[in-house]
Motif scaffolding. Structure first.
Motif, PDB file in Angstrom:
ATOM      1  N   MET A 289       0.838  -1.195   0.000  1.00 22.51           N
ATOM      2  CA  MET A 289       0.000   0.000   0.000  1.00 22.51           C
ATOM      3  C   MET A 289       0.881   1.256   0.000  1.00 22.51           C
ATOM      4  O   MET A 289       0.604   2.221  -0.727  1.00 22.51           O
ATOM      5  N   ARG A 290       1.941   1.228   0.775  1.00 18.92           N
ATOM      6  CA  ARG A 290       2.858   2.370   0.801  1.00 18.92           C
ATOM      7  C   ARG A 290       3.536   2.542  -0.565  1.00 18.92           C
ATOM      8  O   ARG A 290       3.645   3.665  -1.080  1.00 18.92           O
ATOM      9  N   LYS A 291       3.957   1.446  -1.160  1.00 11.79           N
ATOM     10  CA  LYS A 291       4.585   1.522  -2.465  1.00 11.79           C
ATOM     11  C   LYS A 291       3.612   2.060  -3.520  1.00 11.79           C
ATOM     12  O   LYS A 291       4.015   2.790  -4.432  1.00 11.79           O
ATOM     13  N   THR A 292       2.342   1.708  -3.396  1.00 11.43           N
ATOM     14  CA  THR A 292       1.347   2.207  -4.344  1.00 11.43           C
ATOM     15  C   THR A 292       1.237   3.719  -4.271  1.00 11.43           C
ATOM     16  O   THR A 292       1.236   4.414  -5.289  1.00 11.43           O
ATOM     17  N   VAL A 293       1.139   4.229  -3.056  1.00 14.39           N
ATOM     18  CA  VAL A 293       1.027   5.675  -2.873  1.00 14.39           C
ATOM     19  C   VAL A 293       2.276   6.378  -3.405  1.00 14.39           C
ATOM     20  O   VAL A 293       2.194   7.433  -4.054  1.00 14.39           O
ATOM     21  N   GLU A 294       3.429   5.798  -3.163  1.00 11.36           N
ATOM     22  CA  GLU A 294       4.681   6.392  -3.639  1.00 11.36           C
ATOM     23  C   GLU A 294       4.765   6.382  -5.163  1.00 11.36           C
ATOM     24  O   GLU A 294       5.474   7.204  -5.758  1.00 11.36           O
ATOM     25  N   GLY A 300      -2.092  12.375  -7.982  1.00 11.96           N
ATOM     26  CA  GLY A 300      -2.693  11.212  -7.337  1.00 11.96           C
ATOM     27  C   GLY A 300      -3.033  10.110  -8.312  1.00 11.96           C
ATOM     28  O   GLY A 300      -3.735   9.153  -7.973  1.00 11.96           O
ATOM     29  N   GLU A 301      -2.500  10.216  -9.548  1.00 10.90           N
ATOM     30  CA  GLU A 301      -2.783   9.227 -10.578  1.00 10.90           C
ATOM     31  C   GLU A 301      -1.779   8.077 -10.520  1.00 10.90           C
ATOM     32  O   GLU A 301      -0.597   8.278 -10.233  1.00 10.90           O
ATOM     33  N   LEU A 302      -2.269   6.900 -10.841  1.00 10.05           N
ATOM     34  CA  LEU A 302      -1.399   5.757 -11.075  1.00 10.05           C
ATOM     35  C   LEU A 302      -1.296   5.573 -12.589  1.00 10.05           C
ATOM     36  O   LEU A 302      -2.248   5.141 -13.237  1.00 10.05           O
ATOM     37  N   PRO A 303      -0.159   5.939 -13.164  1.00 10.76           N
ATOM     38  CA  PRO A 303       0.000   5.768 -14.613  1.00 10.76           C
ATOM     39  C   PRO A 303       0.158   4.297 -14.966  1.00 10.76           C
ATOM     40  O   PRO A 303       0.371   3.453 -14.088  1.00 10.76           O
TER      41      PRO A 303
END
Length: 334
Positions: A289-294, A300-303
């Protein structure tokens, strides 16, 4: 999570279908993929937006019904197994017409994914199916999978690339057939054939790929593997594919590669978080979860992906699939 839900909402068309990424992108990701819509809808389901989920699946059923003459043709005459005869994977969001080009169109996992989720939603008491025509198209999809002999059919797989028998595609079809069996006629032999293939291939993806990010689908959402197969898949993914800013799809992937280094996909992080949440591994869940946010950009997008060894991502941002998996992971605390 609210930002991700808002970003997902921005990717939806009035029909309820999702663009694969930003509607303004010039890469073609403004179009709708069957598979990507299944994964995009997972986020709304996790957030309790059930009416929106139902709208998406009914829109998918409408696309399949629009092209059912093609499905009938494959059922009636499965040979020759030319790519143009398969159910297409990508459609125009306004018309529902196929987007045809010389491209990896044979994607059996997309059919399994639709069957799986409709079967699962109906089992939960969520009324996706409207009438006899919806049920009829589901029955045709079962007959279609039988006609192409999905259990040893060389398709392009989740990544739309080389034609070979992919465990992730076979597993999706097995999960879909099992889920839809209470609603339509599914011969047990059709399921057993797929299970035999999985017993030979797993924990590998294919004869050419020892491991692949796509194998995570067999753990979530399909839950079609044994605990031993699950653990082997996770070990292989984390040992061979995990990188600082994401997870590579497979070793040697040339899509957006830089020199000899593979691009890293952000959706691997929330996918792993979901799985570790479900198997009650809170430490691993928290890590991913932390890696996802980073891995999110300043919006706030996940490319879709970051270029290897760098902080730059490609144009396909936000990726609906990745953003949705983060919403699911956020609703899956341990």
């Amino acid at each position: 999570m609210e930002t991700s839900l808002r970003l997902l909402e921005n990717l939806r068309y009035p029909s309820g279908l999702f663009a694969a990424a930003a509607k303004t992108t010039a890469t073609g990701y403004s179009r709708v993929w069957l598979r990507d819509n299944v994964y995009a809808a997972l986020g709304f389901e996790a957030a309790g937006r059930i009416a929106d989920v139902v709208k998406t699946y009914r829109a998918l059923l409408d696309i399949l019904k629009k092209h059912q003459d093609k499905i009938d043709w494959m059922i009636r005459e499965p040979l020759p197994k030319a790519a143009y005869r398969y159910i297409h994977a990508r459609y125009d969001p306004a018309t529902g017409n196929e987007i045809w080009e010389n491209w990896g169109n044979k994607q059996n996992d997309a059919i399994g994914a639709i069957l799986f989720k409709i079967g699962e939603l109906e089992r939960k008491g969520i009324d996706v199916l409207r009438d006899a025509t919806d049920i009829a198209i589901l029955q045709k999809l079962v007959r279609y999978l039988n006609a192409i002999e999905y259990w040893h059919d060389a398709d392009n797989g989740m990544w739309e690339e080389n034609e070979e028998v992919h465990a992730s595609s076979v597993g999706a079809c097995v999960a879909g057939l099992k889920a839809i069996a209470p609603l339509v006629d599914v011969p047990q032999a059709l399921i057993d054939n797929g299970m035999r293939t999985l017993s030979v291939l797993l924990p590998h993806e294919s004869t050419t790929k020892e491991t692949d990010l796509a194998l995570l689908s067999l753990i979530y959402p399909y839950d079609i593997v044994t605990p031993q197969q699950r653990d082997a898949i996770l070990k292989n993914v984390e040992t061979h594919l995990l990188r600082q800013r994401g997870v590579i799809r497979y070793e040697g992937d040339r899509y957006y590669a830089v020199d000899d280094d593979e691009a890293v996909w952000t959706m691997g992080f929330p996918w792993l978080a979901i799985i570790y949440g479900k198997i009650n591994a809170p430490h691993k869940y928290a890590i991913y979860m932390r890696k996802t946010v980073e891995a999110m950009n300043e919006k706030g997008e996940l490319p879709e992906l970051y270029y290897a060894n760098g902080n730059s991502h490609n144009e396909n941002s936000p990726l609906a699939w990745a953003q949705s998996l983060f919403v699911v992971a956020s609703n899956n605390p341990v």
